[in-house]
Design an enzyme around this catalytic site. Structure first.
Site, PDB file in Angstrom:
ATOM      1  N   ARG A 113       0.802  -1.232   0.000  1.00 49.30           N
ATOM      2  CA  ARG A 113       0.000   0.000   0.000  1.00 49.30           C
ATOM      3  C   ARG A 113       0.833   1.279   0.000  1.00 49.30           C
ATOM      4  NH1 ARG A 113      -3.475  -3.045   3.466  1.00 49.30           N
ATOM      5  NH2 ARG A 113      -5.168  -3.855   2.179  1.00 49.30           N
ATOM      6  N   LYS A 147       2.262  11.711 -10.974  1.00 47.40           N
ATOM      7  CA  LYS A 147       1.386  10.768 -11.692  1.00 47.40           C
ATOM      8  C   LYS A 147       2.202   9.516 -11.970  1.00 47.40           C
ATOM      9  CE  LYS A 147      -1.805  13.352 -14.629  1.00 47.40           C
ATOM     10  NZ  LYS A 147      -2.077  13.601 -16.056  1.00 47.40           N
ATOM     11  N   GLU A 185       8.060  18.224 -25.114  1.00 49.31           N
ATOM     12  CA  GLU A 185       7.327  18.524 -23.865  1.00 49.31           C
ATOM     13  C   GLU A 185       7.726  19.903 -23.326  1.00 49.31           C
ATOM     14  OE1 GLU A 185       4.793  16.982 -22.576  1.00 49.31           O
ATOM     15  OE2 GLU A 185       4.976  14.799 -22.744  1.00 49.31           O
ATOM     16  N   LYS A 203       5.404  23.371 -14.134  1.00 52.00           N
ATOM     17  CA  LYS A 203       4.656  22.148 -13.829  1.00 52.00           C
ATOM     18  C   LYS A 203       4.403  22.079 -12.313  1.00 52.00           C
ATOM     19  CE  LYS A 203       4.080  17.270 -14.323  1.00 52.00           C
ATOM     20  NZ  LYS A 203       4.411  15.999 -14.930  1.00 52.00           N
ATOM     21  N   GLU A 221      -5.856  16.764 -11.026  1.00 48.61           N
ATOM     22  CA  GLU A 221      -6.261  17.056 -12.414  1.00 48.61           C
ATOM     23  C   GLU A 221      -7.764  17.272 -12.560  1.00 48.61           C
ATOM     24  OE1 GLU A 221      -3.916  15.019 -15.555  1.00 48.61           O
ATOM     25  OE2 GLU A 221      -5.847  14.733 -16.519  1.00 48.61           O
ATOM     26  N   ARG A 268      -4.652  21.546 -14.139  1.00 50.39           N
ATOM     27  CA  ARG A 268      -3.658  20.528 -14.513  1.00 50.39           C
ATOM     28  C   ARG A 268      -3.980  19.888 -15.867  1.00 50.39           C
ATOM     29  NH1 ARG A 268      -0.531  16.076 -10.803  1.00 50.39           N
ATOM     30  NH2 ARG A 268       0.771  15.346 -12.505  1.00 50.39           N
ATOM     31  N   ASN A 289      -2.086  18.382 -20.606  1.00 54.14           N
ATOM     32  CA  ASN A 289      -2.380  17.358 -21.622  1.00 54.14           C
ATOM     33  C   ASN A 289      -2.435  17.923 -23.039  1.00 54.14           C
ATOM     34  OD1 ASN A 289      -2.638  15.222 -19.766  1.00 54.14           O
ATOM     35  ND2 ASN A 289      -4.665  15.976 -19.187  1.00 54.14           N
ATOM     36  N   HIS A 335      -1.770  15.816 -26.137  1.00 52.43           N
ATOM     37  CA  HIS A 335      -1.763  14.407 -25.749  1.00 52.43           C
ATOM     38  C   HIS A 335      -2.980  13.610 -26.228  1.00 52.43           C
ATOM     39  CE1 HIS A 335       1.589  15.752 -23.380  1.00 52.43           C
ATOM     40  NE2 HIS A 335       1.844  14.529 -22.980  1.00 52.43           N
ATOM     41  N   HIS A 373      -1.350  10.663 -27.864  1.00 52.98           N
ATOM     42  CA  HIS A 373      -1.423   9.284 -27.350  1.00 52.98           C
ATOM     43  C   HIS A 373      -1.958   8.335 -28.419  1.00 52.98           C
ATOM     44  CE1 HIS A 373      -1.343  10.229 -22.746  1.00 52.98           C
ATOM     45  NE2 HIS A 373      -0.147  10.059 -23.258  1.00 52.98           N
ATOM     46  N   HIS A 384       7.419   9.334 -27.329  1.00 53.87           N
ATOM     47  CA  HIS A 384       6.301  10.057 -26.719  1.00 53.87           C
ATOM     48  C   HIS A 384       6.310  11.522 -27.174  1.00 53.87           C
ATOM     49  CE1 HIS A 384       3.270  10.973 -23.711  1.00 53.87           C
ATOM     50  NE2 HIS A 384       4.000  12.005 -23.322  1.00 53.87           N
TER      51      HIS A 384
END
Ligand SMILES: NC(=O)c1ccc[n+]([C@@H]2O[C@H](COP(=O)([O-])OP(=O)(O)OC[C@H]3O[C@@H](n4cnc5c(N)ncnc54)[C@H](O)[C@@H]3O)[C@@H](O)[C@H]2O)c1
Length: 364
Positions: free
Chosen positions: A119, A141, A183, A221, A231, A235, A239, A242, A246, A261
């Site tokens: 955990r 993330k 990026e 960031k 998000e 936030r 993206n 993206h 993606h 990427h």
């Protein structure tokens, strides 16, 4: 070296920042006397990056080390099962500090592995690619892919610290540098109201400016994730590029011609700016000069009409969507993001069709 705070995570950025790691680990072990520390290193680049880590932090020689196959094609939960088994056999406990060393894939997977094991174990990220330095290593993330759907399994969990040291870039291939630059460029598009394509060119041509822009990306960031960790709001702007990106990345992977990427995000930004012209009043002239920059640096991403259903399907499955509507990040101007505007799949499809007609060259 600069120190940037993102809530309880400290980001050490700049030349020599890795020299701070030894102190950070020593402080942790002093506060948790029975604790140990382990290193999780990306397998493919291990020969290049692991010795650099040990030179900067010799005390880590005594730590257990694990080497994870961490390419995009292996960014799955199955890759982590043997690692978790090994951690269980080696009796890692909740106080064990995990040091993740590698690119964005390793940082995402290592953070995810640490988040779930017993955990949650504390972890530190040491990014070794430009892309991971600019983006993936900070902000908390963690993720793995599920089948072809990118980053759909994951958690929000900040590292204790991030060490962004350009020493690792000495061995990074040029194509991976370009990937990271995308990026960095993205952060300029979304954060700078005074963005200019002419100045952004310097990211590719002027190492000093690249350094400045990297620091700008890290600071901004951190500012954004401090305001909206989960998000729910601002936030989402991170993206930008993206939604399409993606889908391009997944299609290229499926066709066994993977693109990085960053390359995918670069082409994604062009598509999202094209949509921004239609939906948010972004000017055609600005769009065209940006598209020229991307085409000059990244070429074009080509696909055929037959690929469009698959691309749409990836986008419909994007985890940011609500229902069947798609939510790409659009810009009304440089530095001004519109992130909650639903776009119907038909409109996205039209953008994809327009793109194939121009063979990926919007400005042609
Ligand atoms: N969590 C986030 O907020 C976030 C943000 C952006 C991207 N990402 C994720 O990051 C991933 C992409 O990361 P990436 O671009 O770093 O790719 P990557 O981790 O696959 O690394 C790219 C390549 O560089 C090699 N490499 C790494 N360090 C090296 C070094 N110092 N010298 C030589 N070679 C080296 C690796 O072996 C690999 O072949 C994607 O999976 C993306 O989803 C996450």
């Amino acid at each position: 070296m600069k120190t940037i705070k993102d809530q309880d995570c400290t980001i050490y950025a700049g030349e020599g920042s890795l020299s701070q790691l030894q102190g950070e680990v020593a402080r942790y072990l002093a506060a948790e006397p029975d604790a140990t520390c382990v290193v999780l290193c990306e397998q493919a680049a291990a020969k290049k990056i692991f010795p650099v880590l040990l030179r900067a932090c010799p005390s880590l020689r005594r730590c257990k080390r694990y080497f994870l196959p961490a390419t995009e094609a292996q960014k799955h939960i199955e890759t982590l099962l043997p690692l978790w088994k090994q951690w269980a056999d080696d009796k890692l406990d909740r106080k064990t500090l995990v040091i993740n060393l590698g690119g964005g894939v390793l940082c995402d997977m290592g953070g995810f592995a640490a988040s779930l094991f017993k955990r949650g174990l504390p972890f530190i990220n040491i990014p070794t690619t430009l892309l991971a330095m600019a983006d993936a290593s900070a902000g908390g993330k963690t993720a793995v892919d599920l089948g072809e759907i990118k980053n759909i399994l994951g958690s929000f969990n900040r590292p204790r610290a991030v060490f962004v040291d350009p020493v690792f870039l000495k061995t990074l291939p040029a194509r991976e540098m370009l990937s990271g630059m995308a990026e960095i460029l993205k952060m300029q598009c979304i954060c700078r109201t005074d963005f200019s394509v002419q100045r952004a060119e310097k990211i590719f041509t002027d190492p000093e400016y690249l350094n400045e822009a990297l620091l700008f990306a890290i600071k901004n960031k951190a500012l954004i994730t401090q305001q909206d960790f989960k998000e729910e709001n601002i936030r989402k702007t991170l993206n930008f590029g993206h939604t399409f990106g993606h889908a391009f990345e997944a299609l290229a992977l499926r066709k066994k011609h993977p693109i990085s990427h960053g390359e995918a995000v670069a082409h994604g930004m062009v598509c999202e700016l094209y949509l921004s012209c239609r939906k948010c009043g972004f000017t055609r002239a600005r769009f065209e000069s940006f598209a020229r920059l991307i085409n000059a640096r990244y070429g074009s991403f080509t696909y055929t009409e037959k690929d469009i259903p698959a691309l749409l399907n990836y986008m419909v499955n994007d985890k940011k969507n609500k229902g069947r509507k798609i939510y790409p990040v659009l810009l009304s101007d440089w530095g001004k993001c519109v992130f909650d505007k639903a776009v119907f799949p038909l409109v996205i499809e039209k953008t994809l069709h327009d793109n194939t007609k121009k063979n990926g060259r919007y400005n042609a």
